[in-house]
Design a protein around this motif. Sequence first.
Motif, mmCIF file in Angstrom:
data_model
loop_
_atom_site.group_PDB
_atom_site.id
_atom_site.type_symbol
_atom_site.label_atom_id
_atom_site.label_comp_id
_atom_site.label_asym_id
_atom_site.label_seq_id
_atom_site.Cartn_x
_atom_site.Cartn_y
_atom_site.Cartn_z
ATOM 1 N N THR A 294 0.820 -1.195 0.000
ATOM 2 C CA THR A 294 0.000 0.000 0.000
ATOM 3 C C THR A 294 0.853 1.243 0.000
ATOM 4 O OG1 THR A 294 -0.065 0.071 2.407
ATOM 5 C CG2 THR A 294 -1.814 -1.171 1.290
ATOM 6 N N VAL A 295 0.191 2.334 -0.284
ATOM 7 C CA VAL A 295 0.841 3.635 -0.234
ATOM 8 C C VAL A 295 0.352 4.330 1.019
ATOM 9 C CG1 VAL A 295 1.088 5.837 -1.394
ATOM 10 C CG2 VAL A 295 0.938 3.749 -2.730
ATOM 11 N N GLY B 227 3.462 4.467 -9.969
ATOM 12 C CA GLY B 227 2.129 5.069 -9.890
ATOM 13 C C GLY B 227 1.911 5.846 -8.604
ATOM 14 N N ALA B 228 2.448 5.325 -7.513
ATOM 15 C CA ALA B 228 2.297 6.001 -6.221
ATOM 16 C C ALA B 228 3.162 7.252 -6.130
ATOM 17 C CB ALA B 228 2.657 5.036 -5.092
ATOM 18 N N GLU C 278 5.703 -5.918 -10.592
ATOM 19 C CA GLU C 278 4.404 -5.395 -10.162
ATOM 20 C C GLU C 278 4.585 -4.305 -9.093
ATOM 21 O OE1 GLU C 278 0.660 -7.078 -7.664
ATOM 22 O OE2 GLU C 278 1.405 -8.363 -9.283
ATOM 23 N N ALA C 279 5.507 -4.531 -8.188
ATOM 24 C CA ALA C 279 5.782 -3.534 -7.150
ATOM 25 C C ALA C 279 6.373 -2.272 -7.771
ATOM 26 C CB ALA C 279 6.735 -4.100 -6.105
ATOM 27 N N LEU D 163 6.836 -1.839 -0.243
ATOM 28 C CA LEU D 163 6.671 -1.634 -1.679
ATOM 29 C C LEU D 163 8.003 -1.225 -2.308
ATOM 30 C CD1 LEU D 163 4.706 -1.427 -4.110
ATOM 31 C CD2 LEU D 163 4.372 0.958 -3.485
ATOM 32 N N VAL E 287 5.825 -1.080 -10.821
ATOM 33 C CA VAL E 287 4.729 -0.351 -11.470
ATOM 34 C C VAL E 287 3.886 0.372 -10.422
ATOM 35 C CG1 VAL E 287 2.588 -0.643 -12.791
ATOM 36 C CG2 VAL E 287 4.668 -1.828 -13.511
ATOM 37 N N SER E 288 3.592 -0.294 -9.317
ATOM 38 C CA SER E 288 2.819 0.336 -8.237
ATOM 39 C C SER E 288 3.583 1.506 -7.627
ATOM 40 C CB SER E 288 2.504 -0.683 -7.142
ATOM 41 O OG SER E 288 1.682 -1.705 -7.637
ATOM 42 N N LEU E 289 4.874 1.331 -7.455
ATOM 43 C CA LEU E 289 5.703 2.392 -6.878
ATOM 44 C C LEU E 289 5.734 3.620 -7.785
ATOM 45 C CD1 LEU E 289 7.598 3.239 -4.589
ATOM 46 C CD2 LEU E 289 9.469 2.197 -5.891
ATOM 47 N N CYS F 273 6.083 6.270 0.214
ATOM 48 C CA CYS F 273 5.556 4.963 -0.162
ATOM 49 C C CYS F 273 5.861 3.966 0.938
ATOM 50 C CB CYS F 273 6.174 4.515 -1.474
ATOM 51 S SG CYS F 273 5.672 5.582 -2.833
#
Length: 177
Positions: free
Chosen positions: A2-3, A31-32, A24-25, A14, A27-29, A10
């Motif tokens: 989560t963020v 984006g966050a 995947e992490a 993550l 890409v999430s990072l 962050c």
Amino acid sequence: MTVLAGAGRCDPSLVEAARRGDAEALVSLIGAAQPDVRRYAARNCRAADIDDAVQETLLLLYRRVGTLRAVSSFSAWLFAVARRACLRLLRRATGTFQTPADEAEARLALLAPEDIRIDLSRAIQSLPEHYREVILLRDIEELSIDEIADVLGLTRESVKARIHRARLMIREYLIRD
């Protein structure tokens, strides 16, 4: 993963997962981090450079997150990257004279990570023994200043001075042609 809301940071797990290569992490990072980087760029870049600064910063995050030494330094590192991107874009737009150090930094940014590792290894090997020793203990073994002082029988001030001088010598080695 989560963020952390409102903190502008962050989740360390993550960042750690992205650092280890979890796609995947990563890409999430990205984006966050994007909204925070955009806010920073909006305050510190020319309006025409905001999108370019954000793009350059996130690209560097994508390429270099694996080289991050400490997860806790992620935010500071990311905003330093964004600040340099804003300054680089401003210099480019205004035609400001580049110093040899700026040119060398730009040249290093284009090198492959393997080439940078080789150059850095050679720079460290070129140091006098007493400087090489503190750099290896601090930056490779990740010992604290106090731990290094205990191991080498030096004062904190001596250790800090040697680390500072060693890093300057490494920088000089890397920026010379």
